[in-house]
Write an enzyme that holds these catalytic residues in place. Structure first.
Site, PDB file in Angstrom:
ATOM      1  N   TYR A 105       0.832  -1.204   0.000  1.00  0.00           N
ATOM      2  CA  TYR A 105       0.000   0.000   0.000  1.00  0.00           C
ATOM      3  C   TYR A 105       0.862   1.247   0.000  1.00  0.00           C
ATOM      4  O   TYR A 105       1.810   1.373   0.779  1.00  0.00           O
ATOM      5  CB  TYR A 105      -0.932  -0.002   1.220  1.00  0.00           C
ATOM      6  CG  TYR A 105      -1.806  -1.225   1.254  1.00  0.00           C
ATOM      7  CD1 TYR A 105      -2.997  -1.275   0.549  1.00  0.00           C
ATOM      8  CD2 TYR A 105      -1.410  -2.367   1.958  1.00  0.00           C
ATOM      9  CE1 TYR A 105      -3.793  -2.409   0.542  1.00  0.00           C
ATOM     10  CE2 TYR A 105      -2.194  -3.514   1.960  1.00  0.00           C
ATOM     11  CZ  TYR A 105      -3.379  -3.526   1.254  1.00  0.00           C
ATOM     12  OH  TYR A 105      -4.154  -4.660   1.238  1.00  0.00           O
ATOM     13  N   ASP A 108      -1.268   8.916  -1.574  1.00  0.00           N
ATOM     14  CA  ASP A 108      -1.393  10.113  -2.408  1.00  0.00           C
ATOM     15  C   ASP A 108      -0.232  11.076  -2.169  1.00  0.00           C
ATOM     16  O   ASP A 108       0.014  11.973  -2.985  1.00  0.00           O
ATOM     17  CB  ASP A 108      -2.717  10.813  -2.112  1.00  0.00           C
ATOM     18  CG  ASP A 108      -2.841  11.226  -0.657  1.00  0.00           C
ATOM     19  OD1 ASP A 108      -2.670  12.416  -0.353  1.00  0.00           O
ATOM     20  OD2 ASP A 108      -3.102  10.357   0.200  1.00  0.00           O
ATOM     21  N   TYR A 131       7.862  11.648   4.500  1.00  0.00           N
ATOM     22  CA  TYR A 131       6.946  10.503   4.420  1.00  0.00           C
ATOM     23  C   TYR A 131       6.648  10.142   2.970  1.00  0.00           C
ATOM     24  O   TYR A 131       6.776   8.976   2.561  1.00  0.00           O
ATOM     25  CB  TYR A 131       5.649  10.820   5.165  1.00  0.00           C
ATOM     26  CG  TYR A 131       4.544   9.826   4.918  1.00  0.00           C
ATOM     27  CD1 TYR A 131       4.609   8.543   5.458  1.00  0.00           C
ATOM     28  CD2 TYR A 131       3.436  10.162   4.149  1.00  0.00           C
ATOM     29  CE1 TYR A 131       3.597   7.612   5.229  1.00  0.00           C
ATOM     30  CE2 TYR A 131       2.422   9.251   3.915  1.00  0.00           C
ATOM     31  CZ  TYR A 131       2.504   7.974   4.446  1.00  0.00           C
ATOM     32  OH  TYR A 131       1.505   7.065   4.205  1.00  0.00           O
TER      33      TYR A 131
END
Length: 304
Positions: A105, A108, A131
């Site tokens: 996973y 955005d 991140y």
């Protein structure tokens, strides 16, 4: 290639996270689910991670584990990169050696959020935070491995298990009479249950019971239908909470919309987190309900 088993084996990392928790439920009908938390499967230890996969020999590796402290990552770049960037590559290399499927996973945050439309899978990436950069590194490591992998980018994840925006709003709404919430960032709140259910549908139909040689591996966007802002999202949370009789201090009309610049944070957030999910829907034939449906379902679970 690994030998056939009577029952498929599915390894799930980060089982105590929002998505990992739901995956244990959604994957259970497909085979033997080996769910591991951070203690049992530490993504910061590549050699130990390889050993786990080699010993368990799973048919499918599902990796929802991630470093998700977006602001803290600005000071813990090495740790974020180890978990989000290096570990997915390790899992991909081991999956390739076994002939297994890796499901990973992403987010955005790999985009800069400056686009005006919904982001498609092949749009240019330009992460603005540590991140986001660490998650993009994970995507790139998986691609470089040559493994059969499914990378699912999602956004604004929430669920009944674990911490998230919806739970934070309910807590703050019970403590304060007024709130200020960002109103110029757009996206689709996506429930962990939806992510887990779609994952299970794809794995079951297209990998475990499909032609593995023709599995449509690659990167896809997975988010609930519709869109909103954090401010409108908060208002919907409070509307449903009041209807369910939750004790709130925040009054109706007491949630003030503000610009992101009025709420400074260490890591920049994308102004546009909207993801085009048409490729996922067309390829795998999945239905993605509106975000409000997932919110109703989650709030039914966490509000007595």
């Amino acid at each position: 290639m690994q030998p056939e088993r009577a029952m498929p084996r599915l390894l799930v990392t980060g089982c105590n996270g929002q998505v990992g928790f739901e995956l244990q439920r959604s994957l259970a009908p497909l085979g033997e689910v080996l769910a591991m938390d951070r203690t049992a499967c530490d993504l910061t230890r590549p050699d130990a991670l390889r050993q786990i996969v080699r010993e368990l020999r799973p048919d499918v590796i599902v990796n929802p584990a991630a470093y998700t402290a977006v602001d803290k990552a600005e000071q813990e770049a090495a740790l974020a990169h180890a978990v989000n960037g290096v570990a997915p590559g390790v899992l991909a290399e081991e999956a390739r050696a076994l002939g297994s499927l890796l499901v990973h996973y992403s987010t955005d945050y790999v985009f800069d959020g400056n686009g005006s439309g919904r982001y498609q899978e092949m749009d240019d990436v330009n992460p603005q935070s540590v991140y986001g950069k660490s998650k993009l590194a994970g995507e790139q490591a998986i691609a470089a491995s040559g493994a059969t992998a499914l990378v699912l980018r999602t956004s604004w994840v929430f669920g009944a298990h674990g911490g998230n925006f919806a739970k934070t709003m309910l807590r703050l709404g019970s403590e304060r009479e007024s709130l200020r919430v960002v109103a110029d960032q757009h996206g689709a709140p996506t429930s962990a249950a939806l992510i887990a259910d779609v994952t299970a549908q794809i794995i079951g139909r297209f990998w475990l019971h499909g032609d593995r040689s023709r599995f449509p591996a690659g990167t896809y966007h997975l988010a609930a239908s519709g869109e909103t802002t954090w401010h409108a999202y908060a208002q919907e949370i409070f509307r449903i909470a009041r209807a369910r009789g939750a004790a709130l201090k925040v009054g109706e009309g007491a949630v003030e919309p503000i610009a992101a610049r009025e709420y400074p944070v260490p890591a920049p957030r994308p102004a546009n987190s909207r993801l085009d999910t048409s490729r996922l829907q067309q390829t795998f034939g999945v239905h993605l309900p509106r975000w409000e449906q997932g919110l109703h379902h989650v709030l039914e679970q966490i509000i007595p």
